[in-house]
Design a protein around this motif. Structure first.
Motif: not given
Length: 162
Positions: A3, A6-7, A128
């Motif tokens: 995650s 993605i973030s 995310g």
């Protein structure tokens, strides 16, 4: 893929969107493709979809959120996009409900990279956040295939535009 990756990409895109629009900053579509492929929502790598016909995708994989109007056209030419814009439900109970809206970066007749940049950025912010608070299987089982395809189509269009 995690995650945080993605973030971080979503944050970088948000911070650099104006420079990408001015073409003074390079948009790296490959990073978007890698995230999409790591989510394993689509059956094939995202790049395989750009030359697929709308009809082939519609018949074999689409969840019918996209507006497909030209069966013989390639998906890479598609103007409709499905943006992930919200999520609700219960993460602890693995009951996740993504919501979507349609975007068209060609709505005014010519391509607007900003529309696609916003789609990629905002979709990754939402994905995310969910991925950070649950398991990836919950994302895979809940998110629209057409929305994931749309992120790839947006990245592809930005890459072509640059």
């Amino acid at each position: 893929m995690d995650s945080e990756t993605i973030s971080k990409l979503a944050e970088w895109l948000d911070k650099n969107d104006k420079d990408i629009e001015k073409k003074s900053e390079k948009f790296d579509a490959q990073k978007v493709y890698e995230i999409i492929d790591s989510l394993e929502v689509l059956r094939k790598p995202i790049k395989d979809y750009f030359d697929m016909t709308e009809d082939d995708y519609y018949q074999n994989e689409s969840d019918h959120r996209l507006t497909l109007q030209n069966p013989t056209h390639k998906l890479g030419e598609l103007h409709d996009r499905v943006q992930v814009n919200h999520v609700d439900g219960s993460l602890s109970e693995h009951d996740i409900n993504f919501t979507y809206n349609h975007e068209d970066p060609y709505a005014e007749g010519e391509y607007k990279a900003k529309t696609d940049l916003n789609l990629v950025t905002y979709s990754f912010v939402v994905i995310g956040a969910v991925y950070n608070n649950t398991i990836v299987a919950d994302v895979r089982n809940s998110i629209s295939k057409d929305a994931i395809l749309s992120i790839g189509l947006a990245a592809h269009a930005i890459e072509e535009w640059q």
